[in-house]
Design a protein around this motif. Structure first.
Motif, PDB file in Angstrom:
ATOM      1  N   LEU A  46       1.074  -1.013   0.108  1.00  0.00           N
ATOM      2  CA  LEU A  46       0.053   0.043   0.024  1.00  0.00           C
ATOM      3  C   LEU A  46       0.932   1.350  -0.072  1.00  0.00           C
ATOM      4  O   LEU A  46       0.342   2.275  -0.598  1.00  0.00           O
ATOM      5  N   TYR A 138      -3.250  -0.931 -16.990  1.00  0.00           N
ATOM      6  CA  TYR A 138      -4.055  -1.743 -18.035  1.00  0.00           C
ATOM      7  C   TYR A 138      -4.234  -0.721 -18.957  1.00  0.00           C
ATOM      8  O   TYR A 138      -4.333  -1.136 -20.160  1.00  0.00           O
TER       9      TYR A 138
ATOM     10  N   VAL B  59      -8.903  -0.774   3.570  1.00  0.00           N
ATOM     11  CA  VAL B  59      -8.162   0.397   2.777  1.00  0.00           C
ATOM     12  C   VAL B  59      -7.704  -0.036   1.316  1.00  0.00           C
ATOM     13  O   VAL B  59      -8.087   0.752   0.605  1.00  0.00           O
ATOM     14  N   LEU B  60      -7.061  -1.224   1.441  1.00  0.00           N
ATOM     15  CA  LEU B  60      -6.770  -1.476  -0.110  1.00  0.00           C
ATOM     16  C   LEU B  60      -8.306  -1.655  -0.781  1.00  0.00           C
ATOM     17  O   LEU B  60      -8.086  -1.072  -1.979  1.00  0.00           O
ATOM     18  N   THR B  63      -9.635   1.662  -2.001  1.00  0.00           N
ATOM     19  CA  THR B  63      -8.779   2.464  -2.905  1.00  0.00           C
ATOM     20  C   THR B  63      -9.044   1.672  -4.061  1.00  0.00           C
ATOM     21  O   THR B  63      -9.145   2.343  -5.263  1.00  0.00           O
ATOM     22  N   LEU B  64      -9.133   0.419  -4.385  1.00  0.00           N
ATOM     23  CA  LEU B  64      -9.504  -0.346  -5.623  1.00  0.00           C
ATOM     24  C   LEU B  64     -11.008   0.043  -6.192  1.00  0.00           C
ATOM     25  O   LEU B  64     -11.118   0.377  -7.251  1.00  0.00           O
ATOM     26  N   ARG B  71     -15.206   7.139 -12.166  1.00  0.00           N
ATOM     27  CA  ARG B  71     -15.572   7.482 -13.474  1.00  0.00           C
ATOM     28  C   ARG B  71     -16.754   7.246 -13.986  1.00  0.00           C
ATOM     29  O   ARG B  71     -17.505   8.044 -14.428  1.00  0.00           O
ATOM     30  N   THR B 164      -4.041  -8.823 -18.325  1.00  0.00           N
ATOM     31  CA  THR B 164      -3.937  -7.293 -18.618  1.00  0.00           C
ATOM     32  C   THR B 164      -2.885  -7.248 -19.755  1.00  0.00           C
ATOM     33  O   THR B 164      -2.995  -6.554 -20.681  1.00  0.00           O
TER      34      THR B 164
END
Lengths: 140, 170
Positions: A46, A138, B59-60, B63-64, B71, B164
């Motif tokens: 993080l 990506y 938290v992770l 954020t993701l 958007r 990806t």
């Protein structure tokens, strides 16, 4: 994405060293204080993600590309397996503690758990970094 | 105990908000609020290790999720449907009926049925040598589980990287 504003960058510069130091202290010292290596690995990932968000993904992803992070994670996963194999040779069964315990509350007091804690933390950090950076790069 | 019940009420409230909110960012923030309240519950139940892990993972995930949803500001289309509402109501009542029977059979809080965990707590300091019982269990007694867990995480990272990578080329 070219990073955030100037206050966010300055704050990141101030905060990144304590964050990484906390993560490193968790995985070097956590087995005798309060937390195992998983939390340390996620904290390191993080912190580096904070750097990526604040300064833009180009520089950091170029230096620490997802294949490199995944390769580091694979190396430490192999190290964890090697510890298990050494447990077969010296301790009798897979992943058994073969180093013996020293005096309590010292750094090397818990035998193989210190090394498997380090390996666990770095596998988690490398895997999460590979995942996050490949998701971030990506959409070009 | 009452503070835990207040926190669990907060979790339920945040979960309802997460389902019913109009835009996605609000529901993501409500999910994060529920997760932080669960972390506080673990802190009250004297499991600081689990609380730290849940805080960091929340938290992770926050954020993701925000990165994924900020958007696409698409409101969730919710129209009233009589058949699905009645179905949900029937299944919720059925679940509550079964759950009220099952909860009565649970062992008392703090007195688990599994007796081998007590041996880990008693012998962890002597056998594994760590005062941290969680580390002694995760890396000593149950090291197979940890090995499987980090292998799964590594494979997830490899899979995401491969997907990806291929999309970029074509």
């Amino acid at each position: 994405m070219n990073g955030m504003s100037l206050p966010a960058r300055t704050f990141t510069r101030i905060i990144i060293v304590p964050v990484l130091a906390f993560g490193f202290s968790l995985f070097l010292h956590g087995h005798i204080s309060y937390s195992a290596g998983f939390a340390g690995g996620v904290i390191i990932a993080l912190g580096l993600m904070l750097v990526m968000l604040a300064f833009g993904k180009n520089e950091l992803v170029k230096r620490l590309a997802p294949p490199r992070a995944a390769a580091a994670a694979g190396i430490f996963l192999a190290f964890f397996l090697l510890l298990g194999m050494l447990g077969i040779v010296y301790g009798g069964s897979f992943l058994s503690g073969f180093l013996g315990t020293g005096r309590h509350y010292e750094l090397f007091s818990s035998g193989v758990i210190l090394f498997s804690n380090i390996a666990l933390c770095l596998v988690v950090a490398g895997s999460l970094l590979a995942l996050l950076f490949s998701l971030a790069s990506y959409r070009k | 105990m009452t503070s835990i019940q207040l926190l669990l009420a907060l979790v339920l409230f945040a979960a309802i908000i997460a389902v019913e909110a109009k835009d996605l960012v609000s529901s993501v923030i409500a999910i994060a609020a529920a997760g932080f309240a669960i972390a506080l519950c673990f802190l009250i139940l004297k499991a600081p290790d689990l609380a730290v892990v849940i805080l960091i993972v929340e938290v992770l995930a926050l954020t993701l999720f925000i990165h994924a949803t900020h958007r696409t500001d698409s409101p969730a289309a919710t129209t009233f449907d009589l058949f699905s509402s009645i179905t949900v109501l029937v299944f919720a009542l059925l679940f509550l009926l079964v759950a009220s029977r099952a909860v009565a059979d649970l062992p008392t809080f703090g007195y688990p049925l599994a007796k081998n965990a007590a041996a880990h707590v008693d012998e962890g300091f002597g056998t594994a040598g760590t005062p941290n019982i969680v580390a002694a269990t995760a890396l000593g007694f149950r090291a197979y589980d940890t090995l499987g867990g980090i292998t799964a995480l590594f494979l997830v990272a490899l899979g995401v990287m491969m997907l990806t990578e291929r999309r970029e080329r074509s």
